[in-house]
Design an enzyme around this catalytic site. Structure first.
Site, PDB file in Angstrom:
ATOM      1  N   HIS A  68       1.998   4.174  -2.982  1.00 35.55           N
ATOM      2  CA  HIS A  68       1.965   5.715  -3.079  1.00 35.55           C
ATOM      3  C   HIS A  68       3.139   6.039  -3.432  1.00 35.55           C
ATOM      4  O   HIS A  68       3.206   7.105  -4.116  1.00 35.55           O
ATOM      5  CB  HIS A  68       1.496   6.139  -1.516  1.00 35.55           C
ATOM      6  CG  HIS A  68       0.240   5.863  -1.163  1.00 35.55           C
ATOM      7  ND1 HIS A  68      -0.826   6.088  -1.706  1.00 35.55           N
ATOM      8  CD2 HIS A  68      -0.398   5.454   0.083  1.00 35.55           C
ATOM      9  CE1 HIS A  68      -1.891   5.866  -1.027  1.00 35.55           C
ATOM     10  NE2 HIS A  68      -1.597   5.569   0.029  1.00 35.55           N
ATOM     11  N   HIS A  81       0.753  -1.135  -0.179  1.00 35.48           N
ATOM     12  CA  HIS A  81      -0.044  -0.070  -0.110  1.00 35.48           C
ATOM     13  C   HIS A  81       0.908   1.265   0.005  1.00 35.48           C
ATOM     14  O   HIS A  81       0.519   2.161  -0.766  1.00 35.48           O
ATOM     15  CB  HIS A  81      -0.806   0.002   1.301  1.00 35.48           C
ATOM     16  CG  HIS A  81      -1.898   1.108   1.153  1.00 35.48           C
ATOM     17  ND1 HIS A  81      -3.277   1.065   1.026  1.00 35.48           N
ATOM     18  CD2 HIS A  81      -1.837   2.466   1.786  1.00 35.48           C
ATOM     19  CE1 HIS A  81      -3.726   2.204   1.100  1.00 35.48           C
ATOM     20  NE2 HIS A  81      -2.866   3.123   1.561  1.00 35.48           N
ATOM     21  N   GLU A  82       2.021   1.535   1.055  1.00 32.70           N
ATOM     22  CA  GLU A  82       2.458   2.479   0.944  1.00 32.70           C
ATOM     23  C   GLU A  82       3.722   2.518  -0.280  1.00 32.70           C
ATOM     24  O   GLU A  82       3.976   3.697  -0.597  1.00 32.70           O
ATOM     25  CB  GLU A  82       3.267   2.573   2.503  1.00 32.70           C
ATOM     26  CG  GLU A  82       2.454   2.691   3.725  1.00 32.70           C
ATOM     27  CD  GLU A  82       1.636   3.907   3.430  1.00 32.70           C
ATOM     28  OE1 GLU A  82       1.954   4.994   2.853  1.00 32.70           O
ATOM     29  OE2 GLU A  82       0.379   3.883   4.165  1.00 32.70           O
TER      30      GLU A  82
END
Length: 228
Positions: free
Chosen positions: A29, A25-26
């Protein structure tokens, strides 16, 4: 309080999917921000799948372990990546896609987990020593990824969904929407209080994630000739 064997089993079946979900997820980003011209996260060493670069003491260690000890599957969060929107080539598009990259990565990872689960469930003998634990780990991976994706798409500041919405707003509308962030902690505290009272509001909000996760697993198993 569970016995030590139960706690260790909860951690063993949940940890791989949990770590991969929050780290991906990170990293997503960071990857998307770099594509839009902001190398801040990349320069900070966050464009990686190494959990050590993303861990948060509370979200990655304390809260997940507490959940495992109390017989819940591990759930939590990683440390948010640093983003400087002024570096984006196209600010509004950058804000939208960088925000959406995290939930999108979880949707893709959850789908991939469901596919691998279907292959193992239909093509591998149940006599294989790691058959049951592999199925359990992949089931958890499917659910945690879809739950994280849907949760982060909730349009409440500072979740990713709120930033996606804000990318379409201007002027006074944007100011009022961002100002709403002050009420987010109160809303989450109310949701937690209702949960302690037996009113699981968040469960109803995240129910579509669970329905889709189940549907994908059953669909893929059926496509590979398994019994649905």
């Amino acid at each position: 309080m569970n016995d030590l064997n139960t706690i260790l089993f909860n951690i063993a079946q949940s940890l791989p999917g949990f770590l991969l979900a929050i780290v991906t997820h990170e990293a997503a980003h960071a990857w998307m921000a770099n594509k839009f011209g902001d190398p801040t996260a990349k320069n900070a060493g966050r464009l990686t799948l190494n959990p050590a670069a993303h861990y948060d003491p509370w979200g990655t260690i304390f809260f997940p372990l507490l959940a495992a000890v109390t017989n819940f599957a591990m759930i939590g969060w990683a440390r948010p990546v640093p983003i400087e929107v002024r570096n984006f080539k196209k600010i509004r598009s950058g804000i939208f896609w960088v925000s959406f990259a995290g939930p999108l990565s979880n949707l893709l990872l959850g789908t991939l987990s469901a596919l691998v689960l279907a292959v193992i469930a239909t093509k591998v003998s149940p006599d294989w020593g790691y058959y049951r634990i592999s199925i359990r780990m992949l089931q958890y991976s499917v659910f945690i990824n879809f739950i994280l994706a849907f949760f982060n798409l909730i349009p409440l500041p500072p979740l990713d969904g709120s930033k996606m919405v804000s990318s379409f707003l201007k002027g006074q509308a944007l100011y009022k929407y961002e100002n709403f962030a002050r009420y987010t902690p109160v809303i989450f505290l109310m949701v937690m209080a209702l949960s302690f009272m037996g009113i699981h509001t968040l469960s109803y909000v995240l129910m579509p994630a669970q329905v889709i996760a189940n549907y994908l697993m059953f669909t893929f198993v059926g496509l590979f000739g398994g019994i649905v």
